[in-house]
Design a protein around this motif. Structure first.
Motif, PDB file in Angstrom:
ATOM      1  N   ARG A 199       1.200   3.912  -3.174  1.00 10.89           N
ATOM      2  CA  ARG A 199       0.809   5.309  -2.942  1.00 10.89           C
ATOM      3  C   ARG A 199       1.979   6.250  -3.203  1.00 10.89           C
ATOM      4  O   ARG A 199       1.800   7.333  -3.745  1.00 10.89           O
ATOM      5  CB  ARG A 199       0.299   5.477  -1.509  1.00 10.89           C
ATOM      6  CG  ARG A 199      -1.037   4.774  -1.305  1.00 10.89           C
ATOM      7  CD  ARG A 199      -1.562   4.979   0.061  1.00 10.89           C
ATOM      8  NE  ARG A 199      -2.113   6.337   0.124  1.00 10.89           N
ATOM      9  CZ  ARG A 199      -2.560   6.892   1.220  1.00 10.89           C
ATOM     10  NH1 ARG A 199      -2.527   6.229   2.345  1.00 10.89           N
ATOM     11  NH2 ARG A 199      -3.050   8.106   1.201  1.00 10.89           N
ATOM     12  N   LYS A 224       0.842  -1.207   0.000  1.00 10.37           N
ATOM     13  CA  LYS A 224       0.000   0.000   0.000  1.00 10.37           C
ATOM     14  C   LYS A 224       0.873   1.252   0.000  1.00 10.37           C
ATOM     15  O   LYS A 224       0.659   2.183  -0.781  1.00 10.37           O
ATOM     16  CB  LYS A 224      -0.915   0.015   1.227  1.00 10.37           C
ATOM     17  CG  LYS A 224      -2.074  -0.925   1.156  1.00 10.37           C
ATOM     18  CD  LYS A 224      -2.902  -0.814   2.448  1.00 10.37           C
ATOM     19  CE  LYS A 224      -3.958  -1.887   2.507  1.00 10.37           C
ATOM     20  NZ  LYS A 224      -4.696  -1.842   3.771  1.00 10.37           N
ATOM     21  N   LYS A 258      -6.480   7.449  -1.780  1.00 11.38           N
ATOM     22  CA  LYS A 258      -7.739   6.916  -1.286  1.00 11.38           C
ATOM     23  C   LYS A 258      -8.854   7.822  -1.809  1.00 11.38           C
ATOM     24  O   LYS A 258      -8.616   8.988  -2.151  1.00 11.38           O
ATOM     25  CB  LYS A 258      -7.741   6.909   0.241  1.00 11.38           C
ATOM     26  CG  LYS A 258      -6.746   5.944   0.841  1.00 11.38           C
ATOM     27  CD  LYS A 258      -6.815   6.004   2.353  1.00 11.38           C
ATOM     28  CE  LYS A 258      -5.804   5.065   2.966  1.00 11.38           C
ATOM     29  NZ  LYS A 258      -5.830   5.132   4.434  1.00 11.38           N
ATOM     30  N   GLU A 289      -9.151  11.816  -1.200  1.00 12.25           N
ATOM     31  CA  GLU A 289      -7.844  12.280  -0.760  1.00 12.25           C
ATOM     32  C   GLU A 289      -7.155  13.003  -1.917  1.00 12.25           C
ATOM     33  O   GLU A 289      -7.263  12.604  -3.070  1.00 12.25           O
ATOM     34  CB  GLU A 289      -7.012  11.063  -0.332  1.00 12.25           C
ATOM     35  CG  GLU A 289      -5.723  11.387   0.356  1.00 12.25           C
ATOM     36  CD  GLU A 289      -5.010  10.125   0.818  1.00 12.25           C
ATOM     37  OE1 GLU A 289      -4.706  10.050   2.014  1.00 12.25           O
ATOM     38  OE2 GLU A 289      -4.762   9.237  -0.009  1.00 12.25           O
TER      39      GLU A 289
END
Length: 113
Positions: A88, A84, A95, A98
């Motif tokens: 990112r 993750k 997300k 975001e």
């Protein structure tokens, strides 16, 4: 006359022995040259093979280093939290709801000056 008769006989017997000695001398010289050539060839081949071994050993060391780093990366990619964070950070996946901001790196600011 025995001296004169025996003297030519000795010369004849010496002349008969000389071709055999000459033949063996030439044969031994030929064998010695062949052995020296063979030894020199073996020494040169040994030096060449040692160089190849050292260059291949360097390649093996590089591959082992790469293997250990790939093994470490594989272990990290099996961890869901690491995946993750990796996605990112590298691919700017966010997300829902975001916002992603790209900040200039310190190296880029130093390059501009």
């Amino acid at each position: 006359m025995t001296k004169n008769e025996s003297a030519p006989k000795q010369n004849v017997s010496k002349k008969k022995k000389r071709p055999i000695k000459t033949f063996f001398s030439i044969l031994f010289i030929f064998i010695a040259c062949f052995l020296i050539y063979s030894s020199a060839h073996d020494v040169l081949m040994t030096v060449k093979l040692k160089k190849e071994i050292s260059s291949h050993q360097e390649i093996v060391d590089e591959l082992e280093s790469e293997k250990s780093s790939l093994t470490k990366e594989k272990k990290n990619l099996e961890n869901p939290e690491y995946v993750k964070r990796f996605v990112r950070g590298k691919y700017l996946v966010s997300k829902p709801g975001e916002q992603v901001f790209i900040l200039p790196s310190k190296n880029a600011a130093a390059d501009e000056e």
